[in-house]
Scaffold this motif. Structure first.
Motif, PDB file in Angstrom:
ATOM      1  N   UNK A  53       0.832  -1.195   0.000  1.00  0.00           N
ATOM      2  CA  UNK A  53       0.000   0.000   0.000  1.00  0.00           C
ATOM      3  C   UNK A  53       0.871   1.251   0.000  1.00  0.00           C
ATOM      4  N   UNK A  54       0.296   2.349  -0.508  1.00  0.00           N
ATOM      5  CA  UNK A  54       0.912   3.652  -0.313  1.00  0.00           C
ATOM      6  C   UNK A  54       0.538   4.105   1.088  1.00  0.00           C
ATOM      7  N   UNK A  55       1.531   4.406   1.889  1.00  0.00           N
ATOM      8  CA  UNK A  55       1.310   4.683   3.309  1.00  0.00           C
ATOM      9  C   UNK A  55       0.426   5.894   3.543  1.00  0.00           C
ATOM     10  N   UNK A  56       0.561   6.935   2.721  1.00  0.00           N
ATOM     11  CA  UNK A  56      -0.174   8.165   2.992  1.00  0.00           C
ATOM     12  C   UNK A  56      -1.631   8.090   2.565  1.00  0.00           C
ATOM     13  N   UNK A  57      -1.944   7.257   1.577  1.00  0.00           N
ATOM     14  CA  UNK A  57      -3.329   7.193   1.093  1.00  0.00           C
ATOM     15  C   UNK A  57      -4.030   5.880   1.432  1.00  0.00           C
ATOM     16  N   UNK A  58      -3.272   4.845   1.766  1.00  0.00           N
ATOM     17  CA  UNK A  58      -3.854   3.540   2.031  1.00  0.00           C
ATOM     18  C   UNK A  58      -4.275   2.787   0.773  1.00  0.00           C
ATOM     19  N   UNK A  59      -3.973   3.338  -0.413  1.00  0.00           N
ATOM     20  CA  UNK A  59      -4.352   2.670  -1.662  1.00  0.00           C
ATOM     21  C   UNK A  59      -3.378   1.540  -1.959  1.00  0.00           C
ATOM     22  N   UNK A  60      -3.940   0.419  -2.395  1.00  0.00           N
ATOM     23  CA  UNK A  60      -3.109  -0.725  -2.749  1.00  0.00           C
ATOM     24  C   UNK A  60      -2.341  -0.429  -4.033  1.00  0.00           C
ATOM     25  N   UNK A  61      -1.081  -0.866  -4.068  1.00  0.00           N
ATOM     26  CA  UNK A  61      -0.256  -0.649  -5.254  1.00  0.00           C
ATOM     27  C   UNK A  61      -0.835  -1.411  -6.441  1.00  0.00           C
ATOM     28  N   UNK A  62      -0.933  -0.726  -7.564  1.00  0.00           N
ATOM     29  CA  UNK A  62      -1.422  -1.344  -8.792  1.00  0.00           C
ATOM     30  C   UNK A  62      -0.277  -1.715  -9.725  1.00  0.00           C
ATOM     31  N   UNK A  63       0.895  -1.178  -9.450  1.00  0.00           N
ATOM     32  CA  UNK A  63       2.068  -1.404 -10.295  1.00  0.00           C
ATOM     33  C   UNK A  63       3.284  -1.477  -9.392  1.00  0.00           C
TER      34      UNK A  63
END
Length: 197
Positions: free
Chosen positions: A27-37
């Motif tokens: 995940x991106x730590x600041x947004x919580x979005x899972x990495x897509x790439x």
């Protein structure tokens, strides 16, 4: 599982491998979005020592990704005889050019962001940044630890870092660089088929 396959397998007493595997979710730590790439280096991520849950651009992989222990200040390269600091790539988003207020070593504008390389963390000491120190360094300047979300951004950063290595003395600037991705250990693993589905 298809019933006909079940009927065949129930006649055997051993176990059978199938083509599914689990993988950690990053995940991106600041947004919580899972990495897509991702752009992992060879045999990475490997969670070496069961402590690696942050991501850095790793010099030995030509700055492809390595999972690393969050508290790693640097790596001593015995064969090369020097200390590689764990440094930071900060990203100022939605900017037309690198702002004058970056207060970082080197800023490079690409695709709407300014990527700021901190080449000499705590230059009065030999140590580098932990991941948390790098994150704090970036946020204190109004930036974030960089997101690398596609091949074009990866190649841009790779070319900048390789150029920095070539222009300056290699031993002093041959760092590894934290970015803002992490493995959230509380998130369940995801399962995939070996064809990627």
């Amino acid at each position: 599982m298809d019933q006909s396959v079940r009927n065949v397998l129930k006649n055997y007493t051993q176990d059978f491998w199938i083509g599914a595997y689990s993988k950690k979710r990053w995940f991106w730590a600041d947004s919580g979005q899972e990495l897509q790439w991702t752009s992992w280096g060879p045999n990475e991520p490997n969670n070496n020592g069961h402590v690696e849950d942050r991501v850095m651009l790793w010099r030995q992989f030509r700055y492809d990704w390595n999972d690393e222990e969050a508290n790693k200040l640097g790596v001593h390269r015995v064969r090369e005889g020097h200390w590689e600091k764990s440094s930071a790539v900060c990203e100022f988003t939605n900017v037309d050019k690198c702002p004058d207020t970056t207060k970082c070593s080197y800023g490079h504008h690409f695709n709407g962001s300014c990527y700021c390389l901190e080449l000499r963390p705590y230059s009065s000491r030999k140590h580098g940044f932990t991941w948390d120190m790098a994150r704090t360094f970036c946020t204190s300047r109004g930036a974030r630890l960089a997101h690398v979300e596609n091949q074009a951004t990866m190649e841009f950063l790779r070319s900048v870092l390789l150029n920095v290595e070539n222009v300056y003395k290699r031993k002093e600037y041959a760092n590894n660089y934290w970015i803002g991705a992490m493995w959230n250990r509380t998130e369940p693993y995801s399962w995939s088929w070996d064809n990627g589905e």
